[in-house]
Design a protein around this motif. Structure first.
Motif, PDB file in Angstrom:
ATOM      1  N   GLY A 181       0.832  -1.214   0.000  1.00 36.85           N
ATOM      2  CA  GLY A 181       0.000   0.000   0.000  1.00 36.85           C
ATOM      3  C   GLY A 181       0.856   1.249   0.000  1.00 36.85           C
ATOM      4  N   SER A 182       2.044   1.178   0.641  1.00 30.27           N
ATOM      5  CA  SER A 182       2.954   2.330   0.667  1.00 30.27           C
ATOM      6  C   SER A 182       3.576   2.601  -0.703  1.00 30.27           C
ATOM      7  CB  SER A 182       4.090   2.097   1.670  1.00 30.27           C
ATOM      8  OG  SER A 182       3.583   1.770   2.935  1.00 30.27           O
ATOM      9  N   LEU A 183       3.518   1.609  -1.618  1.00 30.35           N
ATOM     10  CA  LEU A 183       4.055   1.815  -2.973  1.00 30.35           C
ATOM     11  C   LEU A 183       3.384   3.009  -3.645  1.00 30.35           C
ATOM     12  CD1 LEU A 183       4.337  -1.721  -4.647  1.00 30.35           C
ATOM     13  CD2 LEU A 183       6.187  -0.143  -4.107  1.00 30.35           C
ATOM     14  N   GLN A 184       2.079   3.218  -3.340  1.00 33.34           N
ATOM     15  CA  GLN A 184       1.356   4.342  -3.932  1.00 33.34           C
ATOM     16  C   GLN A 184       2.055   5.656  -3.568  1.00 33.34           C
ATOM     17  OE1 GLN A 184      -1.118   5.116  -5.896  1.00 33.34           O
ATOM     18  NE2 GLN A 184      -2.373   6.764  -5.087  1.00 33.34           N
ATOM     19  N   GLN A 185       2.361   5.838  -2.270  1.00 27.07           N
ATOM     20  CA  GLN A 185       3.013   7.074  -1.843  1.00 27.07           C
ATOM     21  C   GLN A 185       4.445   7.152  -2.372  1.00 27.07           C
ATOM     22  OE1 GLN A 185       1.737   9.648  -0.502  1.00 27.07           O
ATOM     23  NE2 GLN A 185       3.507  10.854   0.111  1.00 27.07           N
ATOM     24  N   LEU A 186       5.145   6.002  -2.426  1.00 25.20           N
ATOM     25  CA  LEU A 186       6.504   5.999  -2.978  1.00 25.20           C
ATOM     26  C   LEU A 186       6.458   6.467  -4.434  1.00 25.20           C
ATOM     27  CD1 LEU A 186       9.522   5.302  -2.658  1.00 25.20           C
ATOM     28  CD2 LEU A 186       8.999   3.030  -3.540  1.00 25.20           C
ATOM     29  N   ALA A 187       5.476   5.944  -5.192  1.00 25.47           N
ATOM     30  CA  ALA A 187       5.343   6.342  -6.598  1.00 25.47           C
ATOM     31  C   ALA A 187       5.038   7.837  -6.712  1.00 25.47           C
ATOM     32  CB  ALA A 187       4.230   5.522  -7.257  1.00 25.47           C
ATOM     33  N   ILE A 188       4.200   8.358  -5.795  1.00 22.02           N
ATOM     34  CA  ILE A 188       3.868   9.788  -5.824  1.00 22.02           C
ATOM     35  C   ILE A 188       5.128  10.631  -5.599  1.00 22.02           C
ATOM     36  CG2 ILE A 188       2.607  11.657  -4.647  1.00 22.02           C
ATOM     37  CD1 ILE A 188       0.420   9.564  -3.977  1.00 22.02           C
ATOM     38  N   VAL A 189       5.919  10.285  -4.559  1.00 21.66           N
ATOM     39  CA  VAL A 189       7.086  11.109  -4.246  1.00 21.66           C
ATOM     40  C   VAL A 189       8.177  10.967  -5.310  1.00 21.66           C
ATOM     41  CG1 VAL A 189       6.609  11.195  -1.770  1.00 21.66           C
ATOM     42  CG2 VAL A 189       8.126   9.419  -2.627  1.00 21.66           C
ATOM     43  N   VAL A 190       8.285   9.767  -5.928  1.00 16.83           N
ATOM     44  CA  VAL A 190       9.234   9.613  -7.035  1.00 16.83           C
ATOM     45  C   VAL A 190       8.764  10.465  -8.218  1.00 16.83           C
ATOM     46  CG1 VAL A 190      10.197   7.997  -8.730  1.00 16.83           C
ATOM     47  CG2 VAL A 190      10.079   7.349  -6.318  1.00 16.83           C
ATOM     48  N   GLY A 191       7.444  10.475  -8.465  1.00 16.24           N
ATOM     49  CA  GLY A 191       6.888  11.314  -9.538  1.00 16.24           C
ATOM     50  C   GLY A 191       7.183  12.790  -9.312  1.00 16.24           C
TER      51      GLY A 191
ATOM     52  N   THR B 188      14.987  18.280  -1.306  1.00 21.63           N
ATOM     53  CA  THR B 188      13.814  17.983  -0.472  1.00 21.63           C
ATOM     54  C   THR B 188      13.033  16.811  -1.055  1.00 21.63           C
ATOM     55  OG1 THR B 188      13.680  20.341   0.051  1.00 21.63           O
ATOM     56  CG2 THR B 188      11.784  19.006   0.644  1.00 21.63           C
ATOM     57  N   GLY B 189      12.916  16.788  -2.395  1.00 24.07           N
ATOM     58  CA  GLY B 189      12.237  15.673  -3.074  1.00 24.07           C
ATOM     59  C   GLY B 189      12.943  14.353  -2.793  1.00 24.07           C
ATOM     60  N   ALA B 190      14.280  14.389  -2.776  1.00 24.60           N
ATOM     61  CA  ALA B 190      15.057  13.172  -2.502  1.00 24.60           C
ATOM     62  C   ALA B 190      14.859  12.705  -1.057  1.00 24.60           C
ATOM     63  CB  ALA B 190      16.539  13.428  -2.790  1.00 24.60           C
ATOM     64  N   VAL B 191      14.833  13.669  -0.108  1.00 24.62           N
ATOM     65  CA  VAL B 191      14.581  13.342   1.309  1.00 24.62           C
ATOM     66  C   VAL B 191      13.241  12.621   1.437  1.00 24.62           C
ATOM     67  CG1 VAL B 191      14.044  14.343   3.589  1.00 24.62           C
ATOM     68  CG2 VAL B 191      15.967  15.227   2.266  1.00 24.62           C
ATOM     69  N   ASN B 192      12.255  13.117   0.690  1.00 24.29           N
ATOM     70  CA  ASN B 192      10.905  12.552   0.703  1.00 24.29           C
ATOM     71  C   ASN B 192      10.905  11.092   0.256  1.00 24.29           C
ATOM     72  OD1 ASN B 192       8.194  12.690   1.136  1.00 24.29           O
ATOM     73  ND2 ASN B 192       7.728  13.974  -0.596  1.00 24.29           N
ATOM     74  N   ILE B 193      11.706  10.786  -0.772  1.00 21.30           N
ATOM     75  CA  ILE B 193      11.772   9.405  -1.278  1.00 21.30           C
ATOM     76  C   ILE B 193      12.397   8.483  -0.223  1.00 21.30           C
ATOM     77  CG2 ILE B 193      12.854   7.876  -2.991  1.00 21.30           C
ATOM     78  CD1 ILE B 193      12.651  10.169  -4.991  1.00 21.30           C
ATOM     79  N   ILE B 194      13.508   8.937   0.374  1.00 24.66           N
ATOM     80  CA  ILE B 194      14.220   8.113   1.366  1.00 24.66           C
ATOM     81  C   ILE B 194      13.302   7.776   2.544  1.00 24.66           C
ATOM     82  CG2 ILE B 194      16.145   8.095   3.022  1.00 24.66           C
ATOM     83  CD1 ILE B 194      17.572  10.009   0.893  1.00 24.66           C
ATOM     84  N   THR B 195      12.559   8.798   3.024  1.00 27.66           N
ATOM     85  CA  THR B 195      11.711   8.547   4.199  1.00 27.66           C
ATOM     86  C   THR B 195      10.525   7.644   3.861  1.00 27.66           C
ATOM     87  OG1 THR B 195      10.626  10.640   3.733  1.00 27.66           O
ATOM     88  CG2 THR B 195      12.262  10.642   5.446  1.00 27.66           C
ATOM     89  N   THR B 196      10.035   7.727   2.626  1.00 27.64           N
ATOM     90  CA  THR B 196       8.942   6.833   2.235  1.00 27.64           C
ATOM     91  C   THR B 196       9.435   5.386   2.226  1.00 27.64           C
ATOM     92  OG1 THR B 196       8.021   8.618   0.892  1.00 27.64           O
ATOM     93  CG2 THR B 196       7.141   6.429   0.505  1.00 27.64           C
ATOM     94  N   LEU B 197      10.691   5.187   1.814  1.00 25.33           N
ATOM     95  CA  LEU B 197      11.270   3.839   1.853  1.00 25.33           C
ATOM     96  C   LEU B 197      11.360   3.327   3.291  1.00 25.33           C
ATOM     97  CD1 LEU B 197      14.080   4.273  -0.840  1.00 25.33           C
ATOM     98  CD2 LEU B 197      12.082   2.779  -1.015  1.00 25.33           C
ATOM     99  N   ILE B 198      11.663   4.232   4.236  1.00 26.09           N
ATOM    100  CA  ILE B 198      11.699   3.854   5.663  1.00 26.09           C
ATOM    101  C   ILE B 198      10.307   3.375   6.092  1.00 26.09           C
ATOM    102  CG2 ILE B 198      11.974   4.751   8.026  1.00 26.09           C
ATOM    103  CD1 ILE B 198      14.133   6.666   6.881  1.00 26.09           C
ATOM    104  N   ALA B 199       9.275   4.119   5.664  1.00 25.83           N
ATOM    105  CA  ALA B 199       7.897   3.744   6.024  1.00 25.83           C
ATOM    106  C   ALA B 199       7.561   2.353   5.486  1.00 25.83           C
ATOM    107  CB  ALA B 199       6.911   4.767   5.474  1.00 25.83           C
ATOM    108  N   ILE B 200       7.967   2.078   4.234  1.00 24.16           N
ATOM    109  CA  ILE B 200       7.667   0.780   3.620  1.00 24.16           C
ATOM    110  C   ILE B 200       8.337  -0.345   4.421  1.00 24.16           C
ATOM    111  CG2 ILE B 200       8.098  -0.642   1.559  1.00 24.16           C
ATOM    112  CD1 ILE B 200       7.647   1.913  -0.099  1.00 24.16           C
ATOM    113  N   ALA B 201       9.550  -0.067   4.924  1.00 22.99           N
ATOM    114  CA  ALA B 201      10.268  -1.085   5.686  1.00 22.99           C
ATOM    115  C   ALA B 201       9.579  -1.397   7.019  1.00 22.99           C
ATOM    116  CB  ALA B 201      11.706  -0.633   5.934  1.00 22.99           C
ATOM    117  N   PHE B 202       8.936  -0.386   7.627  1.00 25.82           N
ATOM    118  CA  PHE B 202       8.462  -0.574   9.006  1.00 25.82           C
ATOM    119  C   PHE B 202       6.943  -0.637   9.190  1.00 25.82           C
ATOM    120  CE2 PHE B 202      12.750   1.283   9.764  1.00 25.82           C
ATOM    121  CZ  PHE B 202      13.296   0.162  10.390  1.00 25.82           C
TER     122      PHE B 202
END
Length: 466
Positions: free
Chosen positions: A143-153, A307-321
């Motif tokens: 489900g977090s893939l949706q947000q990861l895709a948004i922040v990568v976009g 800032t966009g890159a920071v957003n991607i890294i933190t979304t990956l943290i969310a997916i992990a946890f």
């Protein structure tokens, strides 16, 4: 390695593939909303528009998204999740071509609203489809893939804006074939939009939709690929929850007393608070923000990309946890972090001396602290309220009302985004940055109590048991 382990691995790989394909809609949604960041000033110049018309050009697409989100549930329940994705892809493609070719600000707005409707449809279909196709133990992460895709976009859009603007010299200058650079910024969305439609045609329909339509043999095939083993008990379980009901209607969201069901209000609350903490101000107006504090145009664009890159890294943290710690703890930690960082920014901007133009000038360490606080704020949002709200919206409603309730919650989210994006320039003009961040701080503090009192943990619970 046992054959069961091998099969489970191949099943997991297959699920990740189809969830990733659905999440491409999220990529376009992030790309399309952020791509205008680099083109705003050039648009205003090219069409000679007043500030409020320029503001509408940016934000009316968000109202189009609200419309798309509102009707997406009905489209998905009538024609299927996959066909809804194809519709979104077609709208994206037409919008990207039209926006780049616009002759006046008004036809530009028309093309943007059309794309907005596509974004709205994709924003509802992806979390619903992913939730319906994911095994329980993977549902939060997928489900977090949706947000990861948004922040990568968002990141790719800001990066392509930066690349096009610097290659051409500025967004107003001619780029390839002598066409203005800002027009190319919109055309870069065409390839991913077409790709999304092509990929959507290769993924299977949601098993829950297939059972609802009486196409159970197809549902068995899809679930076997997803779960492996004997899926007939699962089909029976879905049949019980789906066929007990008729087609979901918006009237299903009402309680006996006539108001909305409490769970729908909670979904609306999550959506509104996710926007009211002001995250999109950072992404739509960040270059304006950093320029106001004294950075050059090029440096402001670079900070925005970081800032966009920071957003991607933190979304990956969310997916992990998210499936380890659960949804609620991450949201609570995020709310505390956002309240502290936004409060810091409100204090710094509110007490900064003003320059001749009336902008806060941050001398010495104040500028550094503001920069760190802004990125820490994005970090706190990125591992909590960004992805987790989408995960919860995909799974907190029962099967009977999921599509309809998600449509309402997502539509309200777009309206909230519209309100925040449209009110930021006048708040900035009349009350200053300190007041703007003060309001977002209050929203972040409110979000903490909202989670504490109203949100139940959904980790590890089957969708059929919601």
């Amino acid at each position: 390695m046992s054959s069961t382990t091998v099969r489970r691995k191949s099943n997991t790989f297959y699920v990740i593939l189809i969830a990733g394909a659905a999440a491409l809609g999220g990529f376009l949604f992030g790309f399309d909303t952020a791509v205008i960041n680099g083109a705003v000033l050039s648009l205003a110049k090219a069409f000679n528009t007043s500030s409020w018309v320029t503001g509408l050009a940016v934000s009316l697409a968000l109202l189009g998204s609200a419309v798309g989100a509102f009707f997406a549930g009905q489209i998905a329940d009538r024609y299927g999740r996959v066909k809804a994705m194809v519709v979104a892809s077609v709208l994206f493609t037409i919008s990207a071509i039209g926006s780049g070719m616009a002759f006046t600000i008004w036809d530009f707005i028309f093309w943007r609203v059309l794309g907005g409707i596509g974004i709205g449809v994709a924003s509802v279909i992806a979390p619903a489809y992913i939730a319906e196709c994911s095994p329980t133990h993977l549902r939060g992460r997928l489900g977090s893939l949706q947000q990861l895709a948004i922040v990568v976009g968002i990141f790719v859009a800001l990066l392509s804006d930066y690349f096009i603007a610097t290659s051409a010299g500025s967004a107003d200058s001619p780029f390839l074939f002598g066409v203005a650079a800002w027009r190319w910024m919109f055309w870069t969305a065409v390839p991913p939009a077409v790709f999304y439609g092509m990929v959507a045609l290769t993924i299977p329909e949601s098993p829950r939709y297939l059972v609802a339509k009486g196409r159970e043999s197809e549902a068995v095939n899809v679930l076997t690929k997803i779960l492996g083993g004997d899926v007939l008990p699962k089909i029976e379980e879905i049949r019980q929850t789906v066929l007990r009901e008729r087609q979901p209607k918006f009237s299903d969201l009402l309680s006996r007393s006539g108001g909305l069901l409490p769970i729908v209000w909670i979904g609306i609350g999550l959506s509104v608070l996710q926007q009211f903490v002001g995250i999109n101000v950072i992404f739509y107006y960040s270059s304006v923000l950093w320029r106001a504090v004294g950075f050059s145009e090029k440096d402001s664009l670079s900070i925005t990309v970081i800032t966009g890159a920071v957003n991607i890294i933190t979304t990956l943290i969310a997916i992990a946890f998210v499936d380890k710690f659960g949804r609620k703890p991450l949201l609570i930690i995020g709310s505390i972090g956002m309240t502290l960082t936004l409060g810091t920014m409100a204090y710094i901007f509110g007490n900064a001396p003003l320059d001749a133009a009336g902008n806060p000038s941050l001398a010495g360490s104040a500028g550094t602290v503001a920069l760190i606080a802004a990125n820490l704020y994005v970090f706190c949002f990125g591992f909590s309220w960004g992805p987790i709200v989408w995960v919860l919206l995909g799974e907190m409603f029962n099967n009977k009302i999921r599509a309809a309730a998600l449509s309402v919650a997502a539509a309200i989210q777009w309206v909230a985004n519209f309100l925040i994006s449209t009110t930021f320039p006048p708040i900035l003009q009349y009350f200053g940055l300190g007041s703007a961040y003060g309001l977002y701080t209050i929203a972040a503090a409110t979000s903490f109590f909202f989670i504490l009192f109203f949100i139940k943990e959904t980790k590890g619970i089957e969708l059929e048991d919601m």
